[in-house]
Design a protein around this motif. Structure first.
Motif, PDB file in Angstrom:
ATOM      1  N   GLU A   1      -8.585  -4.515   7.124  1.00  0.00           N
ATOM      2  CA  GLU A   1      -7.945  -3.283   7.615  1.00  0.00           C
ATOM      3  C   GLU A   1      -8.770  -2.774   8.777  1.00  0.00           C
ATOM      4  O   GLU A   1      -9.122  -1.592   8.857  1.00  0.00           O
TER       5      GLU A   1
ATOM      6  N   ASN B   1      -1.280  -0.937  -4.204  1.00  0.00           N
ATOM      7  CA  ASN B   1      -2.549  -0.218  -4.063  1.00  0.00           C
ATOM      8  C   ASN B   1      -2.289   1.231  -3.669  1.00  0.00           C
ATOM      9  O   ASN B   1      -1.444   1.506  -2.819  1.00  0.00           O
TER      10      ASN B   1
ATOM     11  N   HIS C   1     -10.623  -4.890   0.125  1.00  0.00           N
ATOM     12  CA  HIS C   1     -10.333  -4.515   1.512  1.00  0.00           C
ATOM     13  C   HIS C   1     -11.615  -4.785   2.283  1.00  0.00           C
ATOM     14  O   HIS C   1     -12.632  -4.115   2.053  1.00  0.00           O
TER      15      HIS C   1
ATOM     16  N   GLU D   1      -7.707   2.323  -5.448  1.00  0.00           N
ATOM     17  CA  GLU D   1      -8.629   1.953  -4.370  1.00  0.00           C
ATOM     18  C   GLU D   1      -9.915   2.777  -4.465  1.00  0.00           C
ATOM     19  O   GLU D   1      -9.867   3.995  -4.688  1.00  0.00           O
TER      20      GLU D   1
ATOM     21  N   HIS E   1      -4.332   5.341  -3.103  1.00  0.00           N
ATOM     22  CA  HIS E   1      -5.507   6.194  -3.088  1.00  0.00           C
ATOM     23  C   HIS E   1      -5.371   7.152  -4.262  1.00  0.00           C
ATOM     24  O   HIS E   1      -4.370   7.884  -4.327  1.00  0.00           O
TER      25      HIS E   1
ATOM     26  N   HIS F   1       0.858  -1.194   0.000  1.00  0.00           N
ATOM     27  CA  HIS F   1       0.000   0.000   0.000  1.00  0.00           C
ATOM     28  C   HIS F   1       0.891   1.239   0.000  1.00  0.00           C
ATOM     29  O   HIS F   1       1.766   1.390   0.843  1.00  0.00           O
TER      30      HIS F   1
HETATM   31 FE    FE Z   1      -6.191   2.441   1.563  1.00  0.00          FE
END
Ligand code: FE
Ligand code: FE
Ligand code: ZN
Length: 276
Positions: A256, A105, A211, A142, A107, A67
């Motif tokens: 998460e 991954n 997720h 994401e 954002h 991430h």
């Molecule tokens: Fe995230």
């Protein structure tokens, strides 16, 4: 068989995360490539990366998810911040080639006051600057909760990014259950409808990871506060339908949720017990 894991701290190194995942009953996991608030990454330990790659192959793990720091913003207002995001992501992707064939991954970004259209264009421009034909890592956009000026809370926005990227086969999508519910999608009452919409707008073949989080807030809240499995507004029944959905069962699911390791082990065991 369900592929499931959780977010782990990378502080003990790559192979240590693989062993920790196994001890938790996981066959995938996620980690931050570097401190989310800081920019510096330790020099890569190539032997440690190779040991993890070997463990993943030997134990039959599903792809793992690196991430990106969530402070990076490919569509920030200041050019120096956009370039910093590109450089950091390019460095992460170069490192990921030591653990080939996994997921990265990120954002998509926050457009601040520039508007979604401008944000989408800057994100695609950034991706075009860093994606390489020879990379083995798939970069995942994401799905976002829509907090502030986040880009990517509507499937259409992710589709527009994909449409502008020159190497779309290097891209996929990671669906975050807390985020899509917060963004307004009814994954509790109409999971089939949401997945049909995803398929129509983006294409289910682009969906590479989930997720799996409960949400502290009801649908449409745009807050992005994760809850433990079954302790939030999505609830255990809806989350069990997600891990059992025929369109999703092949994907890696990553928790998460606000948990320490024993809590993660319990959630992994619970979700495994709810699938066949
Ligand atoms: Fe995230
Ligand atoms: Fe997430
Ligand atoms: Zn979140």
């Amino acid at each position: 068989m369900l592929h499931i894991g959780c977010h782990l701290s990378s502080s003990a190194g790559f192979a240590a995360m693989g062993r920790q995942a196994q001890a938790l009953g996981a066959d995938t996991f996620q980690f931050f490539t570097r401190n989310p608030r800081g920019s510096r990454a330790k020099p890569l330990d190539t032997a440690d990366a190779a040991a993890l790659a070997e463990l993943l192959a030997r134990q039959g793990f599903a792809p793992i998810i690196a991430h990106a720091p969530y402070t990076l913003n490919l569509c920030g207002t200041e050019e120096k911040n956009r370039l910093f995001a590109r450089e950091t992501m390019a460095d992460d992707l170069a490192r990921m080639e030591h653990i080939p064939g996994q997921y990265y991954n990120f954002h998509p970004g926050s457009h601040v006051e520039q508007g979604t259209e401008a944000g989408v264009a800057l994100i695609a421009e950034g991706l075009n600057a860093i994606l390489r034909p020879e990379q083995t890592t798939t970069v995942l956009l994401e799905t976002m909760a829509g907090k502030g000026s986040e880009v990517g809370s509507r499937f259409e926005e992710l589709r527009e990014i994909l449409d502008r990227v020159e190497l779309p086969d290097k891209l996929g999508v990671c669906l975050d259950t807390c985020h899509v519910s917060d963004a307004g999608y009814d994954i509790i009452g109409d999971l089939d409808g949401v997945l049909a919409e995803f398929d129509r707008i983006i294409g289910l073949h682009r969906l590479r990871a989930i997720h799996l989080n409960d949400s502290l807030n009801p649908r449409g809240a745009r807050k992005d506060r994760h809850a433990r499995i079954g302790e939030g507004c999505i609830g255990l029944e809806a989350l069990a339908r997600i891990v059992n959905h025929p369109a999703l069962t092949r994907l890696p699911f990553c928790l998460e949720t606000p948990n320490e390791l024993p809590g993660y082990a319990a959630e992994i065991a619970l979700l495994r017990s709810l699938t066949d």
